[in-house]
Every structure is written in C-alpha cells, then in structure tokens.
Write a protein that holds these residues in place. Structure first.
Motif, short mmCIF file in Angstrom:
data_model
loop_
_atom_site.label_atom_id
_atom_site.label_comp_id
_atom_site.label_asym_id
_atom_site.label_seq_id
_atom_site.Cartn_x
_atom_site.Cartn_y
_atom_site.Cartn_z
N TYR A 128 0.89 -0.97 -0.05
CA TYR A 128 -0.04 0.06 0.03
C TYR A 128 0.76 1.15 0.00
O TYR A 128 0.95 1.89 0.95
CB TYR A 128 -0.86 0.00 1.28
CG TYR A 128 -1.94 0.67 1.27
CD1 TYR A 128 -2.93 0.69 0.57
CD2 TYR A 128 -2.29 1.64 2.36
CE1 TYR A 128 -4.34 1.51 0.66
CE2 TYR A 128 -3.45 2.31 2.73
CZ TYR A 128 -4.28 2.37 1.79
OH TYR A 128 -5.69 3.10 1.99
N SER A 129 1.88 1.11 -0.78
CA SER A 129 3.17 2.10 -1.13
C SER A 129 2.91 3.13 -1.64
O SER A 129 4.20 4.17 -1.48
CB SER A 129 4.29 1.35 -1.30
OG SER A 129 4.59 0.35 -0.63
N SER A 130 1.70 3.87 -2.20
CA SER A 130 1.63 5.15 -2.65
C SER A 130 0.99 6.05 -1.75
O SER A 130 -0.01 5.74 -1.20
CB SER A 130 0.98 5.26 -4.01
OG SER A 130 0.38 6.50 -4.32
N ARG A 131 1.73 7.13 -1.05
CA ARG A 131 1.30 7.98 -0.29
C ARG A 131 -0.02 8.73 -0.91
O ARG A 131 -1.09 8.83 -0.15
CB ARG A 131 2.41 9.15 0.02
CG ARG A 131 1.70 10.42 1.05
CD ARG A 131 2.69 11.42 1.02
NE ARG A 131 3.79 11.00 1.91
CZ ARG A 131 3.92 11.17 3.26
NH1 ARG A 131 2.53 11.41 3.99
NH2 ARG A 131 4.80 10.91 4.01
N GLU A 132 0.02 9.06 -2.00
CA GLU A 132 -1.26 9.62 -2.70
C GLU A 132 -2.47 8.78 -2.72
O GLU A 132 -3.64 8.92 -2.28
CB GLU A 132 -0.87 10.24 -4.18
CG GLU A 132 -0.10 11.15 -4.43
CD GLU A 132 1.38 10.93 -4.17
OE1 GLU A 132 1.70 9.66 -4.20
OE2 GLU A 132 2.35 11.78 -3.93
N SER A 159 -0.46 5.50 -7.48
CA SER A 159 -1.39 6.92 -8.06
C SER A 159 -0.50 8.06 -7.79
O SER A 159 0.48 8.01 -6.92
CB SER A 159 -2.47 7.13 -6.81
OG SER A 159 -3.51 6.29 -7.26
N GLY A 160 -0.53 9.03 -8.32
CA GLY A 160 0.33 10.18 -8.58
C GLY A 160 -0.37 11.36 -7.97
O GLY A 160 -1.87 11.29 -7.56
N PRO A 161 0.18 12.45 -7.83
CA PRO A 161 -0.54 13.67 -7.31
C PRO A 161 -1.84 14.13 -8.07
O PRO A 161 -2.74 14.99 -7.50
CB PRO A 161 0.49 14.66 -7.01
CG PRO A 161 1.60 14.41 -7.73
CD PRO A 161 1.47 13.04 -8.05
#
Ligand code: CA
Length: 401
Positions: free
Chosen positions: A119-123, A335-337
């Motif tokens: 679950y490694s995307s902060r976004e 996911s990106g910003p």
C-alpha cells in the motif's frame, strides 16, 4: 546493441528488455520463451539444440525452476540470449526458434507461491483514507514508518485475459448488511516483483539483498470490490473484497533490464528505521497507462512510490519469514498527485461521485458488465529504447449468483 530480429520502431520488446514468459504452440505443451519484437523466442528449443547450456529449465510450464536457480544462472543466460540475438553468425540456427506472438498462446508465467500486496503510494493511501474514513487523519500513524501490506490469495492470481466474474459479497445496506453482486467493482494498477532464489527461515533479507532474490517485475491488476471492502476491512484488512481475482501480465521483466530506469525515490520523512534504509536509488521510472474500453483514463507514475521494492522485501522478511520461489509482492495501487494519475476508479471518480466521462459518451463510476480494462507500462531503457511490460487485460462478466 542491435538485433537481427525485426523490432518495430518504439517496441517495448527490444533486445535490451527480453522479458520471460510461458507460451504454447497450438496443440503443444507450454514452454519458456522471451519476447523479442513481435516474436517469442523458444528457449526450450534453443536448449535442445545445444545453443543454451542447460536444458532443465525451459521445457517447463512455468518459470519457477529457472527462477529458483538464482542470479548466477540468470545473468549468463541473459547474456547468452543477447549474443544469440545480436551476433549474425547465429541467425540461421536461432531463427527457427522464433514464432510470431500472434500465433502462440501466452500462459501464466510462473506458479504463484505466496501473494503479498503493499500500500506504498502516499497519494493512494491518502485518497483512500479520505474516502473511507472522512473527517479523520487520512494516513494512519504507522504508514510513514513501515510499508503497510497484507497477505493475499495466491490461488486466485490469474493470467491476463482471464474473465473477471463480478463477485458477490456482504456490504452495508440502508437497514443492515445485504448480500449480492458488488456494485462497486474496481481496478488497482500495480507493479509486482517475483521471488526467484528462496531464502532460509529465520533469516532477514536486507534491502541490499534484493538483486540476489528477485527475478523480475510484472504488471498487476488487483481487482477490488469497494462496497465489500468498506464493510469488511476493519480491523484485519481486506479479505473477500480482493481475493476473487488478481490479474498479471504474461511477461516478467528481468531486474537487469531496468538498470537505466532507476531514479531517486521521494524523500522519506521521518527517516526509516535502519533495516529499511537503502543505499541505491530504487525509485523506478515506469509510467503506467490504464485504458477503460479502449480509452486512456489514467497514467500513474511508479517513480513517485514512497516505499521502494527493496524496502518492501526487507520489511516482508523482517520477522524471518522465508521467501519461496514464485512469491509475488505487489506495490499497491500506483497513484500520482494529479487526478489523471490515479490508479483506481474509486480515486478517479471519488467513490463514484464524480463519474468519468469517456470519449464514446458513456459515463462510469465503477465497472459495468462487459467493460474491459487494459494496463500497460513502459520504462526508459539503455540507448533511449523503451522497456515494455506487455499488458494485463480483463473483461467483466455478469455475476453468477
Ligand atoms: Ca492492491
């Protein structure tokens, strides 16, 4: 480096890539091959004719035996295949082992042992926190200290093209829980890595041990039922909302093919504990592309993932859990910003409240029966050639219940 095999301009399957897969000719048993341009090179045939040193690994229905052999076998094999495909003097002997990809059937590339999903995307984690737990801090306190993950269901990891039957399950209703087909079927665009060389029980694998154990990377679509997930996931995490199907692409891109794709990952604050620190820059500059019914709806950037693959591996073995050949560890949704960089529909449509308007005039909050999702990815390779990951495709079929 150039090959005598015709490779179309812009192909992600140039001689710098050479991803491994398992294929079959009509009426024949599956065997191991590599993709080159629009062809598959039959490694079992090359081994049988003495052009590859060892014939044990390739006349097999999975990559597992070859993956288990470890880097002292992977590297010379890769070097030898490159020589066979670039040295004109081998052309006459090697050419009969090429088959047009459109004429062969692609299989599951490896038998999955255990399946871990991070679950490694902060976004992504922030977006999901906002949607599922509104009014609270979106990231839980542990998230920035460790790569959060869970053990998934290896037996339902399926090859690209497998029909995705809409799952049923229990979800919140207006007057208590109800059981029925999910009304929030979703995708998760992810990148996984697969373990080749196993590790011993009770021995941690440090971040510096990544290349000793990891064979390669593969595209993953972690299908998800959001209504089932929202009702079941606390306190122990996702269960039936994820385990009905996880699709993977047919091609495993070797770790060595990504040497030119390394970038610095995002700065980590707070600084991770020593066992999670990594000297090498292990951000990977892959750009994913998500297509819904032929329309691109998102381009998630893998380079921005907060936790890197070596950190995920070090964490997954921090308690001494042994690695087995065929273990699949997926990144979590990429996911990106930006909105158009989100790797799931729950984020793209904000839980269905802001439907996507597709160019064909249709609208989607979540997936409908008959929808087809295709995920692809490319990374920069040496000499400005792209490294392609093939594609992972799935079409949604109506509920069986
Ligand atoms: Ca996932």
């Amino acid at each position: 480096m150039s090959t005598w095999v015709p490779v179309p301009e812009g192909s992600g399957f140039g001689v710098n890539n050479l991803p491994y897969g398992v294929f079959a000719q009509r009426g024949e048993l599956p065997r191991v091959g590599v993709a080159i341009g629009e062809h598959v090179l039959d490694l079992a045939e090359l081994a049988a004719s003495g052009l590859l040193a060892d014939r044990r690994w390739f006349a097999a229905g999975t990559l597992n035996a070859f993956m288990a052999a470890g880097p002292t076998v992977w590297h010379p094999t890769r070097d030898r295949i490159i020589t066979l495909l670039t040295d004109m003097s081998y052309r006459d002997e090697v050419e009969p082992a090429l088959s047009p990809m459109r004429d062969v059937e692609l299989h599951m590339p490896f038998a999955v042992s255990d399946y871990v999903d991070f679950y490694s995307s902060r976004e992504h984690a922030t977006n999901l926190g906002r949607i599922l737990r509104p009014g609270t801090e979106p990231l839980l306190p542990n998230w920035s200290h460790l790569p959060v993950g869970y053990h998934g269901r290896a037996g339902t990891v399926v090859p690209s093209g497998t029909p995705i039957v809409r799952p049923s399950g229990q979800r919140r209703g207006d007057s208590g829980p109800v059981f029925g087909p999910t009304v929030k079927l979703d995708i998760e665009a992810e990148v996984g890595f697969v373990i080749g060389q196993p590790s011993a029980l009770a021995r941690r694998v440090p971040t510096s041990g990544f290349r000793d154990h990891v064979f390669g990377f593969v595209l993953v679509n972690d299908w998800s039922a959001r209504d089932i997930q929202a009702w079941e996931y606390q306190p122990l995490g996702p269960f039936l909302s994820k385990s009905f199907a996880t699709s993977i692409a047919p091609w495993v891109v070797p770790v060595a093919a990504l040497d030119a794709a390394h970038v610095s990952p995002p700065e980590q604050d707070p600084r991770p504990l020593p066992y999670l620190r990594c000297d090498e820059p292990w951000g990977l500059d892959l750009t994913l592309e998500v297509e819904l019914n032929g329309h691109v709806v998102s381009r998630p950037p893998f380079a921005g993932m907060y936790w890197t693959p070596p950190q995920q591996l070090a964490h997954a073995t921090a308690n001494g859990a042994a690695l087995r050949t065929g273990d699949l560890m997926a990144s979590g949704t990429v996911s990106g910003p930006q909105r158009e960089q989100r790797g799931s529909l729950i984020e793209l449509t904000w839980n269905g409240n802001e439907p996507l308007e597709l160019p064909d005039g249709t609208r989607r909050g979540f997936l409908e029966d008959g929808d087809t999702v295709r995920i692809t990815a490319t990374a920069p390779g040496p000499e400005e050639t792209p490294i392609g990951f093939g594609d992972v495709i799935g079409t949604v079929y109506p509920s069986q219940s």
